[in-house]
Design a protein around this motif. Structure first.
Motif, PDB file in Angstrom:
ATOM      1  N   GLN A 114       0.801  -1.225   0.000  1.00  0.00           N
ATOM      2  CA  GLN A 114       0.000   0.000   0.000  1.00  0.00           C
ATOM      3  C   GLN A 114       0.837   1.280   0.000  1.00  0.00           C
ATOM      4  N   ALA A 115       2.142   1.143  -0.084  1.00  0.00           N
ATOM      5  CA  ALA A 115       3.013   2.313  -0.008  1.00  0.00           C
ATOM      6  C   ALA A 115       2.737   3.313  -1.142  1.00  0.00           C
ATOM      7  N   SER A 116       2.293   2.817  -2.292  1.00  0.00           N
ATOM      8  CA  SER A 116       2.030   3.711  -3.439  1.00  0.00           C
ATOM      9  C   SER A 116       0.543   4.045  -3.601  1.00  0.00           C
ATOM     10  N   TRP A 117      -0.278   3.565  -2.690  1.00  0.00           N
ATOM     11  CA  TRP A 117      -1.708   3.868  -2.763  1.00  0.00           C
ATOM     12  C   TRP A 117      -1.952   5.289  -2.281  1.00  0.00           C
ATOM     13  N   VAL A 118      -3.079   5.852  -2.729  1.00  0.00           N
ATOM     14  CA  VAL A 118      -3.306   7.265  -2.444  1.00  0.00           C
ATOM     15  C   VAL A 118      -4.757   7.509  -2.040  1.00  0.00           C
ATOM     16  N   VAL A 119      -4.927   8.442  -1.128  1.00  0.00           N
ATOM     17  CA  VAL A 119      -6.246   9.014  -0.838  1.00  0.00           C
ATOM     18  C   VAL A 119      -6.109  10.520  -1.041  1.00  0.00           C
ATOM     19  N   SER A 120      -6.776  11.030  -2.040  1.00  0.00           N
ATOM     20  CA  SER A 120      -6.569  12.424  -2.442  1.00  0.00           C
ATOM     21  C   SER A 120      -7.124  13.420  -1.431  1.00  0.00           C
ATOM     22  N   GLN A 173      -9.028  10.301   8.304  1.00  0.00           N
ATOM     23  CA  GLN A 173     -10.039   9.464   8.946  1.00  0.00           C
ATOM     24  C   GLN A 173      -9.688   7.983   8.818  1.00  0.00           C
ATOM     25  N   ILE A 174      -9.231   7.572   7.636  1.00  0.00           N
ATOM     26  CA  ILE A 174      -8.867   6.165   7.414  1.00  0.00           C
ATOM     27  C   ILE A 174      -7.673   5.778   8.282  1.00  0.00           C
ATOM     28  N   LYS A 175      -6.664   6.624   8.295  1.00  0.00           N
ATOM     29  CA  LYS A 175      -5.454   6.295   9.064  1.00  0.00           C
ATOM     30  C   LYS A 175      -5.720   6.323  10.567  1.00  0.00           C
ATOM     31  N   LEU A 176      -6.575   7.239  11.006  1.00  0.00           N
ATOM     32  CA  LEU A 176      -6.924   7.296  12.417  1.00  0.00           C
ATOM     33  C   LEU A 176      -7.689   6.039  12.829  1.00  0.00           C
ATOM     34  N   LEU A 208      -0.845   6.274   2.155  1.00  0.00           N
ATOM     35  CA  LEU A 208      -1.947   6.880   1.405  1.00  0.00           C
ATOM     36  C   LEU A 208      -1.648   8.270   0.860  1.00  0.00           C
ATOM     37  N   PHE A 209      -0.341   8.583   0.742  1.00  0.00           N
ATOM     38  CA  PHE A 209       0.053   9.804   0.045  1.00  0.00           C
ATOM     39  C   PHE A 209       0.412   9.523  -1.413  1.00  0.00           C
ATOM     40  N   GLY A 210       0.546   8.249  -1.762  1.00  0.00           N
ATOM     41  CA  GLY A 210       0.885   7.878  -3.133  1.00  0.00           C
ATOM     42  C   GLY A 210       2.333   8.122  -3.489  1.00  0.00           C
ATOM     43  N   THR A 211       3.189   8.296  -2.456  1.00  0.00           N
ATOM     44  CA  THR A 211       4.600   8.622  -2.715  1.00  0.00           C
ATOM     45  C   THR A 211       5.525   7.451  -2.431  1.00  0.00           C
ATOM     46  N   GLY A 212       4.959   6.301  -2.059  1.00  0.00           N
ATOM     47  CA  GLY A 212       5.806   5.153  -1.735  1.00  0.00           C
ATOM     48  C   GLY A 212       6.201   5.109  -0.273  1.00  0.00           C
ATOM     49  N   GLY A 213       5.760   6.125   0.517  1.00  0.00           N
ATOM     50  CA  GLY A 213       6.087   6.133   1.941  1.00  0.00           C
ATOM     51  C   GLY A 213       7.462   6.693   2.188  1.00  0.00           C
ATOM     52  N   SER A 214       7.581   7.656   3.093  1.00  0.00           N
ATOM     53  CA  SER A 214       8.887   8.269   3.350  1.00  0.00           C
ATOM     54  C   SER A 214       9.817   7.343   4.094  1.00  0.00           C
ATOM     55  N   SER A 215       9.265   6.256   4.651  1.00  0.00           N
ATOM     56  CA  SER A 215      10.114   5.324   5.397  1.00  0.00           C
ATOM     57  C   SER A 215      10.764   4.292   4.498  1.00  0.00           C
ATOM     58  N   GLY A 216      10.402   4.326   3.221  1.00  0.00           N
ATOM     59  CA  GLY A 216      11.004   3.394   2.292  1.00  0.00           C
ATOM     60  C   GLY A 216      10.343   2.034   2.358  1.00  0.00           C
ATOM     61  N   HIS A 217      10.962   1.059   1.700  1.00  0.00           N
ATOM     62  CA  HIS A 217      10.410  -0.284   1.586  1.00  0.00           C
ATOM     63  C   HIS A 217      10.784  -1.092   2.829  1.00  0.00           C
ATOM     64  N   LEU A 218       9.770  -1.712   3.444  1.00  0.00           N
ATOM     65  CA  LEU A 218      10.039  -2.564   4.611  1.00  0.00           C
ATOM     66  C   LEU A 218      10.500  -3.932   4.141  1.00  0.00           C
TER      67      LEU A 218
END
Length: 595
Positions: free
Chosen positions: A504-510, A517-520, A563-573
């Motif tokens: 889900q690292a590249s998934w996005v919620v605009s 709300q989803i992340k909370l 859910l920013f669509g950027t791949g996650g700033s933490s990188g790949h786990l």
């Protein structure tokens, strides 16, 4: 009577314009020039005297030579008045202007009238007008006076012939300068590129307001004023002067309406319809005479054809939505181009709600069974708040699009991503409705229903995307769990969380509000349960090393990156990630991305 004829003969001969005349004075000055106003009044009185004398001789001395003389003098006088009428019209091509015409029609008293009291009142009211208007009003008074004199003498036909010739050329020239092209045929319009035709439509929209409110309106007032003594001549003049140009003007929208029915042409079609509809009271008033009724009929015909074209374009637009063949799935489950296009289109349509309500009245929707009833959760779609013709039609278009998106969601292989895609796009729709006039058309109930649908999609995403992660965490009230089971829980959690995060690292919620709300919701379900496991059993497993890879704070930070669509700033786990490396990463500190 002999004296009257003799006095009239002296004055009329002085202004004789016939080739045999010895008078040179009349060829270098005008009878109705400012310096000759008093003599012009005498001239008109002489014509009245001639008429009186002629009537007397016809009744009492029909064979009198004075009758023949009077008739000859009358012909000479009418020739002079024809010339004066022509000169005034020619020298005032730009005037009388419609504003001056309107003023004159309200308070015009000719200086040639005998009522001096009314004349004084009229002059007193002229203090506030400009010199140009004063001259214009004076010209109209002269034209009216001459026409009355010629009509009473039986020379109305000659008078109207001059008037029609000059005023029609003025009206035609004015339409030409407004870029009303009388040579433009339907065949030419049909072959035009849309970009070219759109420019002509814009030009027409500007021209029609001036033509109706200023040109035709002013010409109608002027005709009624100049020929106030003969309504039939006024009607004839107005019809002959304006009908041809007005028909050319109002046939253009009908020709446009007959052209290709493409969605991008909708708004210019509505502009044309709105322009005629807005001007209809003026059109109906100006062209209310039988002789000019064809203009009204053409305007009505254009309205009908434009309305039919608008309905056809809406049908084509709906068909285009249903036939959308975009094959590629939107990366990360984001907003589909179809959603943006349709919502922007529908919102633009709300700017024309008033005229669309007229156009769409009594135009039934397609059979509702053609769409899945379960999708919109209401078997009575056309009831309740969506009641008016326009709101029902626009809600229907949105519904057709949403059902199309439902099919596009099936392109995603991951069920969680398909639900995220639906939540994204429906939230976009709801936002657009709330921030536009659609809110007033669809109502709060429509919005609440679709917001609930967004929450349902988000809940399905959460269930499908994170159920495996939730399943790895034991019941916090289970005190019988063994050390081996605790170890297996951490190992399973690490694996499932890593899989879910990386997927889900590249998934996005605009929409930022929906994203939070989803992340909370995820954090409230995941972090407390993990924190309980972590704090209760970490001492049991820590001795084994490498088993606990995430602290509860790490989970919060990882979730906040999603859910920013950027791949996650933490990188790949990966399985090589360790608790210490994760804890030392700047992105996992409390100063990282806010939740």
């Amino acid at each position: 009577m002999d004296d009257k004829i003799e006095i009239a003969q002296a004055l009329i001969s002085k202004w004789d314009v016939s080739p045999n005349s010895d008078s040179l004075y009349c060829n270098i000055t005008n009878l109705f020039a400012p310096d000759n106003r008093h003599e012009a009044k005498q001239y008109l009185n002489s014509i009245k005297d001639l008429q009186t004398a002629m009537q007397y001789y016809i009744s009492h001395e029909p064979t009198s030579e004075n009758l023949v003389l009077a008739q000859n003098l009358m012909q000479i006088a009418m020739k002079r008045l024809e010339r004066e009428f022509y000169i005034i019209l020619r020298s005032n091509r730009q005037h009388p202007d419609p504003e001056s015409v309107s003023r004159a029609s309200r308070s015009s008293v000719s200086e040639f009238d005998d009522d001096s009291e009314e004349e004084e009142e009229s002059r007193a009211g002229e203090d506030s007008i400009s010199e140009v208007e004063r001259l214009s009003m004076s010209a109209m008074e002269d034209l009216k006076t001459i026409s009355e004199c010629m009509i009473s003498a039986g020379y109305g036909k000659e008078c109207t012939k001059i008037y029609k010739s000059i005023r029609k050329s003025i009206v035609d020239e004015a339409l030409y300068h407004l870029n009303v092209d009388s040579r433009l045929s339907f065949a030419q319009i049909q072959k035009m590129a849309w970009e070219v035709l759109e420019v002509k439509i814009k030009t027409w929209l500007n021209a029609v307001k001036v033509a109706v409110k200023t040109l035709f309106h002013g010409e109608r007032i002027l005709c009624d004023l100049v020929f106030s003594s003969s309504p039939s001549m006024s009607e004839s003049c107005f019809a002959d002067i304006t009908t041809e140009g007005a028909l050319y003007l109002f046939v253009f929208p009908e020709n446009v309406a007959k052209c290709k029915k493409a969605p991008e042409r909708m708004f210019r079609t509505l502009d044309l319809y709105e322009a005629i509809a807005d001007l209809w009271p003026e059109i109906e008033s100006i062209f209310d005479l039988e002789s000019s009724s064809t203009v009204k009929q053409q305007a009505v015909s254009s309205l009908i054809k434009l309305g039919e074209a608008a309905r056809a374009i809406l049908t084509e637009f709906e068909s285009a939505i249903s036939k959308d063949h975009s094959k590629a799935a939107v990366p990360g489950g984001g907003i589909h181009p179809l959603t943006r296009y349709v919502m922007n289109y529908v919102i633009f349509l709300t700017d024309y709600s008033g005229i669309l309500a007229d156009i769409l009245a009594d135009w039934p929707l397609p059979v509702l069974s053609s769409l899945p009833e379960a999708y919109f959760g209401s078997p009575s779609f056309d009831e309740g708040t969506v009641s008016s013709a326009i709101s029902t039609r626009l809600a229907w278009l949105i519904l057709v699009m949403l059902c199309k998106l439902d099919g596009r969601a099936e392109m995603y292989k991951d069920a969680a991503l398909s639900y995220l895609f639906l939540a994204n796009n429906l939230q976009y729709v709801v936002n657009k409705v709330q921030k536009s006039n659609l809110k007033f058309l669809h109502g709060d109930e429509w919005i609440k229903k679709h917001e609930a649908k967004v929450r349902q999609y988000a809940s399905n995403y959460e269930r499908m995307g994170w159920s495996k992660v939730f399943a790895t965490l034991p019941d916090i009230n289970d005190n019988q769990i063994t050390a081996q089971q605790v170890t297996e829980c951490f190992i399973s959690f690490n694996s499932s969380f890593e899989e879910a995060y990386n997927k889900q690292a590249s998934w996005v919620v605009s929409d930022s509000k929906l994203r939070d709300q989803i992340k909370l919701s995820l954090a409230r379900k995941l972090v407390p349960a993990y924190r309980e496991l972590y704090e209760k059993h970490r001492q049991v497993v820590v001795r084994k090393g490498g088993i606990i890879r995430f602290t509860p704070d790490d989970l919060e930070n990882y979730l906040s990156d999603l859910l920013f669509g950027t791949g996650g700033s933490s990188g790949h786990l990966s399985s090589s990630s360790s608790l210490s490396s994760a804890s030392s990463s700047p992105s996992h500190s409390r100063g990282g991305r806010s939740r």
